[in-house]
Design a protein around this motif. Sequence first.
Motif, PDB file in Angstrom:
ATOM      1  N   PHE A   7     -36.059  -8.693  90.275  1.00  0.00           N
ATOM      2  CA  PHE A   7     -34.792  -9.217  90.798  1.00  0.00           C
ATOM      3  C   PHE A   7     -35.037 -10.509  91.576  1.00  0.00           C
ATOM      4  N   PHE A   8     -34.384 -11.566  91.134  1.00  0.00           N
ATOM      5  CA  PHE A   8     -34.428 -12.845  91.828  1.00  0.00           C
ATOM      6  C   PHE A   8     -33.067 -13.084  92.481  1.00  0.00           C
ATOM      7  N   GLN A   9     -33.054 -13.920  93.511  1.00  0.00           N
ATOM      8  CA  GLN A   9     -31.803 -14.302  94.167  1.00  0.00           C
ATOM      9  C   GLN A   9     -31.643 -15.814  94.068  1.00  0.00           C
ATOM     10  N   SER A  10     -30.468 -16.248  93.660  1.00  0.00           N
ATOM     11  CA  SER A  10     -30.178 -17.673  93.545  1.00  0.00           C
ATOM     12  C   SER A  10     -30.054 -18.311  94.924  1.00  0.00           C
ATOM     13  N   LEU A  11     -30.754 -19.416  95.133  1.00  0.00           N
ATOM     14  CA  LEU A  11     -30.621 -20.145  96.407  1.00  0.00           C
ATOM     15  C   LEU A  11     -29.256 -20.832  96.507  1.00  0.00           C
ATOM     16  N   TRP A  12     -28.701 -21.265  95.380  1.00  0.00           N
ATOM     17  CA  TRP A  12     -27.344 -21.818  95.376  1.00  0.00           C
ATOM     18  C   TRP A  12     -26.356 -20.767  95.879  1.00  0.00           C
ATOM     19  N   ALA A  13     -26.568 -19.518  95.478  1.00  0.00           N
ATOM     20  CA  ALA A  13     -25.678 -18.437  95.904  1.00  0.00           C
ATOM     21  C   ALA A  13     -25.832 -18.106  97.386  1.00  0.00           C
ATOM     22  N   MET A  14     -26.891 -18.604  98.028  1.00  0.00           N
ATOM     23  CA  MET A  14     -27.082 -18.379  99.464  1.00  0.00           C
ATOM     24  C   MET A  14     -26.274 -19.363 100.311  1.00  0.00           C
ATOM     25  N   GLU A  15     -25.707 -20.392  99.683  1.00  0.00           N
ATOM     26  CA  GLU A  15     -24.914 -21.367 100.448  1.00  0.00           C
ATOM     27  C   GLU A  15     -23.660 -20.691 100.984  1.00  0.00           C
ATOM     28  N   ARG A  16     -23.366 -20.882 102.271  1.00  0.00           N
ATOM     29  CA  ARG A  16     -22.190 -20.244 102.872  1.00  0.00           C
ATOM     30  C   ARG A  16     -20.911 -21.029 102.559  1.00  0.00           C
ATOM     31  N   ARG A  17     -20.956 -22.342 102.754  1.00  0.00           N
ATOM     32  CA  ARG A  17     -19.777 -23.211 102.569  1.00  0.00           C
ATOM     33  C   ARG A  17     -18.583 -22.668 103.363  1.00  0.00           C
ATOM     34  N   HIS A  18     -18.872 -22.229 104.567  1.00  0.00           N
ATOM     35  CA  HIS A  18     -17.860 -21.617 105.439  1.00  0.00           C
ATOM     36  C   HIS A  18     -17.146 -22.701 106.238  1.00  0.00           C
ATOM     37  N   THR A  19     -15.914 -22.418 106.640  1.00  0.00           N
ATOM     38  CA  THR A  19     -15.151 -23.412 107.405  1.00  0.00           C
ATOM     39  C   THR A  19     -15.739 -23.646 108.801  1.00  0.00           C
ATOM     40  N   ASP A  20     -16.631 -22.734 109.257  1.00  0.00           N
ATOM     41  CA  ASP A  20     -17.273 -22.980 110.562  1.00  0.00           C
ATOM     42  C   ASP A  20     -18.376 -24.035 110.477  1.00  0.00           C
ATOM     43  N   GLY A  21     -18.697 -24.461 109.244  1.00  0.00           N
ATOM     44  CA  GLY A  21     -19.660 -25.549 109.060  1.00  0.00           C
ATOM     45  C   GLY A  21     -21.116 -25.148 109.157  1.00  0.00           C
ATOM     46  N   HIS A  22     -21.404 -23.889 109.469  1.00  0.00           N
ATOM     47  CA  HIS A  22     -22.796 -23.473 109.641  1.00  0.00           C
ATOM     48  C   HIS A  22     -23.442 -23.131 108.305  1.00  0.00           C
ATOM     49  N   GLU A  23     -24.599 -23.724 108.041  1.00  0.00           N
ATOM     50  CA  GLU A  23     -25.412 -23.360 106.881  1.00  0.00           C
ATOM     51  C   GLU A  23     -26.783 -22.902 107.365  1.00  0.00           C
ATOM     52  N   ARG A  24     -27.257 -21.805 106.791  1.00  0.00           N
ATOM     53  CA  ARG A  24     -28.614 -21.364 107.108  1.00  0.00           C
ATOM     54  C   ARG A  24     -29.619 -22.367 106.553  1.00  0.00           C
ATOM     55  N   SER A  25     -30.770 -22.445 107.178  1.00  0.00           N
ATOM     56  CA  SER A  25     -31.835 -23.309 106.673  1.00  0.00           C
ATOM     57  C   SER A  25     -32.490 -22.663 105.453  1.00  0.00           C
ATOM     58  N   LEU A  26     -33.250 -23.455 104.725  1.00  0.00           N
ATOM     59  CA  LEU A  26     -34.000 -22.920 103.587  1.00  0.00           C
ATOM     60  C   LEU A  26     -34.932 -21.809 104.052  1.00  0.00           C
ATOM     61  N   ALA A  27     -35.597 -22.014 105.165  1.00  0.00           N
ATOM     62  CA  ALA A  27     -36.524 -21.002 105.691  1.00  0.00           C
ATOM     63  C   ALA A  27     -35.799 -19.700 106.013  1.00  0.00           C
ATOM     64  N   GLU A  28     -34.603 -19.813 106.594  1.00  0.00           N
ATOM     65  CA  GLU A  28     -33.822 -18.605 106.915  1.00  0.00           C
ATOM     66  C   GLU A  28     -33.406 -17.869 105.653  1.00  0.00           C
ATOM     67  N   ASN A  29     -32.985 -18.624 104.637  1.00  0.00           N
ATOM     68  CA  ASN A  29     -32.587 -17.997 103.377  1.00  0.00           C
ATOM     69  C   ASN A  29     -33.771 -17.314 102.701  1.00  0.00           C
ATOM     70  N   ILE A  30     -34.916 -17.989 102.686  1.00  0.00           N
ATOM     71  CA  ILE A  30     -36.120 -17.401 102.075  1.00  0.00           C
ATOM     72  C   ILE A  30     -36.507 -16.125 102.809  1.00  0.00           C
ATOM     73  N   ALA A  31     -36.424 -16.164 104.134  1.00  0.00           N
ATOM     74  CA  ALA A  31     -36.769 -14.974 104.930  1.00  0.00           C
ATOM     75  C   ALA A  31     -35.833 -13.818 104.599  1.00  0.00           C
ATOM     76  N   MET A  32     -34.534 -14.081 104.489  1.00  0.00           N
ATOM     77  CA  MET A  32     -33.567 -13.042 104.130  1.00  0.00           C
ATOM     78  C   MET A  32     -33.902 -12.427 102.770  1.00  0.00           C
ATOM     79  N   ILE A  33     -34.202 -13.298 101.801  1.00  0.00           N
ATOM     80  CA  ILE A  33     -34.477 -12.851 100.428  1.00  0.00           C
ATOM     81  C   ILE A  33     -35.760 -12.018 100.386  1.00  0.00           C
ATOM     82  N   ALA A  34     -36.788 -12.492 101.093  1.00  0.00           N
ATOM     83  CA  ALA A  34     -38.065 -11.769 101.111  1.00  0.00           C
ATOM     84  C   ALA A  34     -37.920 -10.417 101.815  1.00  0.00           C
ATOM     85  N   GLU A  35     -37.238 -10.422 102.968  1.00  0.00           N
ATOM     86  CA  GLU A  35     -37.086  -9.184 103.738  1.00  0.00           C
ATOM     87  C   GLU A  35     -36.247  -8.148 102.984  1.00  0.00           C
ATOM     88  N   ALA A  36     -35.351  -8.621 102.124  1.00  0.00           N
ATOM     89  CA  ALA A  36     -34.506  -7.705 101.341  1.00  0.00           C
ATOM     90  C   ALA A  36     -35.242  -7.144 100.124  1.00  0.00           C
TER      91      ALA A  36
END
Length: 274
Positions: A7-36
């Motif tokens: 099972f792989f996870q798309s990094l494009w799919a990790m983009e929030r694009r939320h109205t609060d303007g906050h985006e996780r960093s690449l390192a944060e996304n990688i950590a989430m994917i690895a920990e999961a």
Amino acid sequence: MMQKLLFFQSLWAMERRHTDGHERSLAENIAMIAEAGFDGVSAHYTKRADVRTLDEALRGTGLGIEGVCFPRTVEDLRLPLELAAEYPVRHINLQPDIRLRRVEDCLPLLDGWMALAERAGIPVFIETHRDRMTTDLFFTLDLLDSRPDLPLLADLSHFLVGREFAFPVEEENHALIRRILQNARAFHGRVASREQVQIEISFPHHRPWLDLFLNWWDDGFRHWRANAAEDAELVFTCELGPKPYAITGRDGNDTTDRWAEALMLRQEVRALWR
């Protein structure tokens, strides 16, 4: 020796694009994917600087890579293959970013890409995707008539929404999808309805569409398992995209937690494989 589903996870799919303007960093996304407990990530392999940054972020995680590229010419594939040789990938996911109207005009491109892939010794799979050479199901089937061994990366959401199959899906249309699945060497996981390319799989009223895709993936897995080596590994990428793929509410944000749904999708598909 045993066949495995990765099972792989798309990094494009990790983009929030939320109205609060906050985006996780690449390192944060990688950590989430690895920990999961994912096995890898899907990422663009089109710019050397980006791939080098990704390589640094992945170091020590053990995560594999699906490299995505969007060539318009045969030569356009050379850089992704060079990058894949330097920063190894499981496979290259090639979205053919050209919209030719005749099958015979497509064949030199497909043959050229496959020849480059063979020389590089790197698997290259052609993705079924809207606004690409493979945008239409019938046209893609015509391509397969001319090149029966063309390795595909099956994202069936595009065909369902593109052809707008009525529900329940008729046997004739199931047969067309099964022909695509015979050539599937990897999968992108997203659930569509006949009107939307990506629906919220956690909504109970969308369950019939999720079941439809699970049945199609089951067919694809069975065909792959019957033809792959005993120790082969198949990649299934969870790719629940950000808006405008994700349906948004009045506030402009996702109506569900796409990360939670990616984990749900993985759970459903893992049960299917077992």
